[in-house]
Design a protein around this motif. Structure first.
Motif, PDB file in Angstrom:
ATOM      1  N   ILE A 141       0.778  -1.010   0.329  1.00 25.94           N
ATOM      2  CA  ILE A 141      -0.069  -0.245  -0.102  1.00 25.94           C
ATOM      3  C   ILE A 141       1.007   2.005  -0.322  1.00 25.94           C
ATOM      4  CG2 ILE A 141      -1.847   1.090   1.016  1.00 25.94           C
ATOM      5  CD1 ILE A 141      -3.352  -1.096   2.170  1.00 25.94           C
ATOM      6  N   GLN A 142       1.708   1.793   0.617  1.00 23.51           N
ATOM      7  CA  GLN A 142       2.943   2.840   0.986  1.00 23.51           C
ATOM      8  C   GLN A 142       3.785   2.554  -0.386  1.00 23.51           C
ATOM      9  OE1 GLN A 142       4.975   3.653   4.407  1.00 23.51           O
ATOM     10  NE2 GLN A 142       7.008   3.660   3.574  1.00 23.51           N
ATOM     11  N   GLY A 143       3.576   1.151  -1.001  1.00 22.11           N
ATOM     12  CA  GLY A 143       4.940   1.152  -2.050  1.00 22.11           C
ATOM     13  C   GLY A 143       3.728   2.073  -3.521  1.00 22.11           C
ATOM     14  N   ILE A 144       2.431   1.589  -3.420  1.00 27.74           N
ATOM     15  CA  ILE A 144       1.637   1.974  -4.425  1.00 27.74           C
ATOM     16  C   ILE A 144       1.509   3.311  -4.665  1.00 27.74           C
ATOM     17  CG2 ILE A 144      -0.767   2.235  -5.104  1.00 27.74           C
ATOM     18  CD1 ILE A 144      -0.854  -0.779  -3.517  1.00 27.74           C
ATOM     19  N   ILE A 145       1.161   4.107  -3.409  1.00 32.53           N
ATOM     20  CA  ILE A 145       0.632   5.200  -2.877  1.00 32.53           C
ATOM     21  C   ILE A 145       1.747   5.884  -3.535  1.00 32.53           C
ATOM     22  CG2 ILE A 145       0.004   6.689  -1.296  1.00 32.53           C
ATOM     23  CD1 ILE A 145      -1.460   4.976  -0.679  1.00 32.53           C
ATOM     24  N   SER A 146       3.317   5.460  -2.892  1.00 31.28           N
ATOM     25  CA  SER A 146       4.187   6.646  -3.183  1.00 31.28           C
ATOM     26  C   SER A 146       4.877   6.371  -4.929  1.00 31.28           C
ATOM     27  CB  SER A 146       5.655   5.979  -2.601  1.00 31.28           C
ATOM     28  OG  SER A 146       5.485   5.762  -1.135  1.00 31.28           O
ATOM     29  N   LYS A 147       4.638   5.091  -5.230  1.00 36.81           N
ATOM     30  CA  LYS A 147       5.240   5.515  -6.818  1.00 36.81           C
ATOM     31  C   LYS A 147       3.905   6.152  -7.497  1.00 36.81           C
ATOM     32  CE  LYS A 147       5.165   2.532 -11.065  1.00 36.81           C
ATOM     33  NZ  LYS A 147       4.286   2.773 -12.090  1.00 36.81           N
ATOM     34  N   ASN A 148       2.978   6.547  -7.074  1.00 32.76           N
ATOM     35  CA  ASN A 148       1.643   6.907  -7.530  1.00 32.76           C
ATOM     36  C   ASN A 148       1.780   8.791  -7.177  1.00 32.76           C
ATOM     37  OD1 ASN A 148      -0.219   5.456  -9.637  1.00 32.76           O
ATOM     38  ND2 ASN A 148       0.591   4.585  -7.971  1.00 32.76           N
ATOM     39  N   TYR A 149       2.308   9.035  -6.624  1.00 34.85           N
ATOM     40  CA  TYR A 149       2.448  10.273  -5.579  1.00 34.85           C
ATOM     41  C   TYR A 149       4.273  10.771  -5.119  1.00 34.85           C
ATOM     42  CZ  TYR A 149      -2.425  10.638  -6.290  1.00 34.85           C
ATOM     43  OH  TYR A 149      -4.042  10.784  -6.780  1.00 34.85           O
ATOM     44  N   ASN A 150       4.245  10.120  -3.975  1.00 30.79           N
ATOM     45  CA  ASN A 150       5.897  11.109  -3.478  1.00 30.79           C
ATOM     46  C   ASN A 150       6.236   9.879  -1.625  1.00 30.79           C
ATOM     47  OD1 ASN A 150       4.481  12.448  -0.976  1.00 30.79           O
ATOM     48  ND2 ASN A 150       3.882  13.799  -2.532  1.00 30.79           N
ATOM     49  N   ARG A 151       7.248  10.225  -1.781  1.00 31.09           N
ATOM     50  CA  ARG A 151       7.022   9.281  -0.146  1.00 31.09           C
ATOM     51  C   ARG A 151       6.928   9.175   1.217  1.00 31.09           C
ATOM     52  NH1 ARG A 151      13.051   7.404   1.151  1.00 31.09           N
ATOM     53  NH2 ARG A 151      13.119   6.275  -0.926  1.00 31.09           N
ATOM     54  N   TYR A 152       5.925  10.809   1.460  1.00 29.25           N
ATOM     55  CA  TYR A 152       5.618  11.228   2.416  1.00 29.25           C
ATOM     56  C   TYR A 152       3.780  10.665   2.257  1.00 29.25           C
ATOM     57  CZ  TYR A 152       9.729  14.549   2.114  1.00 29.25           C
ATOM     58  OH  TYR A 152      11.154  14.439   2.519  1.00 29.25           O
ATOM     59  N   ALA A 153       3.428  11.072   0.970  1.00 29.57           N
ATOM     60  CA  ALA A 153       2.080  11.049   0.863  1.00 29.57           C
ATOM     61  C   ALA A 153       1.652   9.080   1.175  1.00 29.57           C
ATOM     62  CB  ALA A 153       0.830  11.252  -0.226  1.00 29.57           C
ATOM     63  N   GLY A 154       2.665   8.200   0.728  1.00 31.19           N
ATOM     64  CA  GLY A 154       2.622   6.440   1.040  1.00 31.19           C
ATOM     65  C   GLY A 154       2.914   6.561   2.074  1.00 31.19           C
ATOM     66  N   VAL A 155       3.519   7.375   3.291  1.00 35.69           N
ATOM     67  CA  VAL A 155       3.496   7.042   4.384  1.00 35.69           C
ATOM     68  C   VAL A 155       2.482   7.268   5.059  1.00 35.69           C
ATOM     69  CG1 VAL A 155       5.114   7.439   6.707  1.00 35.69           C
ATOM     70  CG2 VAL A 155       6.361   6.997   4.999  1.00 35.69           C
ATOM     71  N   ILE A 156       1.903   8.854   4.856  1.00 37.60           N
ATOM     72  CA  ILE A 156       0.775   8.771   5.674  1.00 37.60           C
ATOM     73  C   ILE A 156      -0.335   8.699   5.766  1.00 37.60           C
ATOM     74  CG2 ILE A 156      -0.793  11.194   5.838  1.00 37.60           C
ATOM     75  CD1 ILE A 156       1.740  12.789   5.393  1.00 37.60           C
ATOM     76  N   VAL A 157      -0.741   8.156   4.026  1.00 39.42           N
ATOM     77  CA  VAL A 157      -2.373   7.840   3.684  1.00 39.42           C
ATOM     78  C   VAL A 157      -2.023   6.437   4.037  1.00 39.42           C
ATOM     79  CG1 VAL A 157      -3.607   7.189   1.545  1.00 39.42           C
ATOM     80  CG2 VAL A 157      -2.184   9.370   1.781  1.00 39.42           C
ATOM     81  N   SER A 158      -1.165   5.064   3.935  1.00 41.26           N
ATOM     82  CA  SER A 158      -0.956   4.201   4.125  1.00 41.26           C
ATOM     83  C   SER A 158      -1.233   3.864   5.890  1.00 41.26           C
ATOM     84  CB  SER A 158       0.158   4.160   4.112  1.00 41.26           C
ATOM     85  OG  SER A 158       1.515   3.970   4.332  1.00 41.26           O
ATOM     86  N   SER A 159      -0.326   4.487   6.406  1.00 41.12           N
ATOM     87  CA  SER A 159      -0.568   4.946   8.489  1.00 41.12           C
ATOM     88  C   SER A 159      -2.641   5.317   8.640  1.00 41.12           C
ATOM     89  CB  SER A 159       0.652   6.067   8.585  1.00 41.12           C
ATOM     90  OG  SER A 159       1.812   5.317   8.585  1.00 41.12           O
ATOM     91  N   LEU A 160      -2.735   6.199   8.058  1.00 43.59           N
ATOM     92  CA  LEU A 160      -4.026   6.397   8.373  1.00 43.59           C
ATOM     93  C   LEU A 160      -5.125   5.044   8.215  1.00 43.59           C
ATOM     94  CD1 LEU A 160      -4.131  10.616   6.804  1.00 43.59           C
ATOM     95  CD2 LEU A 160      -4.691   9.461   9.307  1.00 43.59           C
ATOM     96  N   ILE A 161      -4.848   4.202   6.779  1.00 44.55           N
ATOM     97  CA  ILE A 161      -5.453   3.091   6.729  1.00 44.55           C
ATOM     98  C   ILE A 161      -5.375   1.853   8.097  1.00 44.55           C
ATOM     99  CG2 ILE A 161      -5.575   1.450   4.777  1.00 44.55           C
ATOM    100  CD1 ILE A 161      -5.083   3.362   2.501  1.00 44.55           C
ATOM    101  N   PHE A 162      -3.889   2.108   7.398  1.00 47.71           N
ATOM    102  CA  PHE A 162      -3.623   1.193   9.109  1.00 47.71           C
ATOM    103  C   PHE A 162      -4.248   1.223  10.283  1.00 47.71           C
ATOM    104  CE2 PHE A 162      -0.149  -0.034  12.232  1.00 47.71           C
ATOM    105  CZ  PHE A 162      -0.429  -1.361  12.073  1.00 47.71           C
ATOM    106  N   GLY A 163      -4.510   2.553  10.190  1.00 46.68           N
ATOM    107  CA  GLY A 163      -4.959   3.049  12.011  1.00 46.68           C
ATOM    108  C   GLY A 163      -6.581   2.616  11.501  1.00 46.68           C
ATOM    109  N   ALA A 164      -7.029   2.623  10.862  1.00 41.73           N
ATOM    110  CA  ALA A 164      -8.578   2.772  10.689  1.00 41.73           C
ATOM    111  C   ALA A 164      -9.021   1.121  10.418  1.00 41.73           C
ATOM    112  CB  ALA A 164      -9.398   3.646   9.450  1.00 41.73           C
ATOM    113  N   VAL A 165      -8.098   0.872   9.634  1.00 45.62           N
ATOM    114  CA  VAL A 165      -8.840  -0.982   9.793  1.00 45.62           C
ATOM    115  C   VAL A 165      -8.529  -2.001  10.303  1.00 45.62           C
ATOM    116  CG1 VAL A 165      -7.169  -2.759   9.249  1.00 45.62           C
ATOM    117  CG2 VAL A 165      -7.496  -1.330   7.400  1.00 45.62           C
TER     118      VAL A 165
END
Length: 277
Positions: A141-165
């Protein structure tokens, strides 16, 4: 907009795959109500089946759909001492927070059946969950977001999803749910920083496993039960300090520990980057 929709579908598909891997182990054996040996055995077997199904499916999915997503250090199983130091540091902060809040150790008289049930589920908590969660959230998940946007977005968005799950783990009050999302996101960011700074998924897996494992062996709670030989019972009943319905993982002191480790890593990386200039 199309890109966001595509990423959302990919993430949903990955999460659905993980849920499907859990389903076989979640099917209760008909005999457990009359055979007390069956339920503890179920927890043990369920963890093994979950891991095997995930391993086979993950290998196929990654090769078929996410070949371009690099998961750092995946092919080299390596446990460096720095990984252990991060894990031990977080545990020290975790228990230091409990001691600051105040409490005492209790050694209750145990129900051997309930203890066997909990002990059988330890494999899933200590090894299976950390490996799967890190591969899914920090890896894919972090890899997909980072590839499409940037590393910061990858870390933040994947972590928010991690918390929500983690909201799926049980019924929580609104405040406890909010605490869980914040705590889950912050520990996710900490795992991500460890993963990226070391360049190995085995670093975040190691820290995650230590945190889950030791936290399970010596739990911190507001009450004592008869299903585990030792528990540190907090004196406080303040939800901010106890973590609410989800538990001490969401307590203020625990969250501060996640932040301190993250700040330390970021500061260390900043100094490394500055020395190269």
């Amino acid at each position: 907009m199309k890109r966001i929709f595509k990423i959302a579908l990919q993430i949903l598909a990955i999460l659905l795959f993980v849920i499907l891997c859990q389903l076989p182990g979640g099917i209760w054996m008909d005999s457990w109500e009359i055979n007390k040996i069956a339920l503890p055995l179920h927890y043990l077997v369920a963890s093994i089946v979950y891991f095997l199904l995930f391993f086979l499916g993950f290998k196929y999915i990654r090769n078929r759909f996410f070949k371009d997503i690099e998961i750092y250090g995946l092919n080299e199983v390596k446990i460096h001492r720095s990984y252990l130091l991060y894990g031990i540091s977080e545990l020290i902060l975790f228990y230091a927070g409990a001691m600051i809040i105040g409490g005492h150790f209790i050694f209750p008289e145990m129900d051997n059946y309930l203890f066997a049930q909990n002990a059988a589920s330890f494999l899933g908590t200590f090894l299976v969950a950390p490996i799967i969660e890190e591969l899914v959230f920090r890896g894919l998940i972090q890899g997909i977001i980072s590839k499409n946007y940037n590393r910061y977005a990858g870390v933040i968005v994947s972590s928010l999803i991690f918390g929500a799950v983690h909201l799926m783990n049980g019924s929580l009050s609104l405040i406890s749910a909010f605490q869980l999302i914040i705590s889950g996101a912050l520990v996710g960011i900490m795992f991500s920083c460890i993963y990226l700074s070391t360049g190995s998924i085995w670093a975040s897996i190691t820290v995650h496993a230590l945190y889950n494992g030791i936290g399970t062996l010596v739990p911190v709670d507001i009450t004592s039960t008869n299903d585990w030989p030792v528990v540190f019972v907090l004196n406080s009943r303040n939800q901010l300090l106890t973590g609410g319905d989800y538990g001490f993982d969401c307590a203020l002191t625990t969250v501060i520990g996640f932040i301190l480790i993250t700040v330390f890593i970021l500061h260390r990386e900043y100094k490394k980057k500055k020395s190269r200039l």
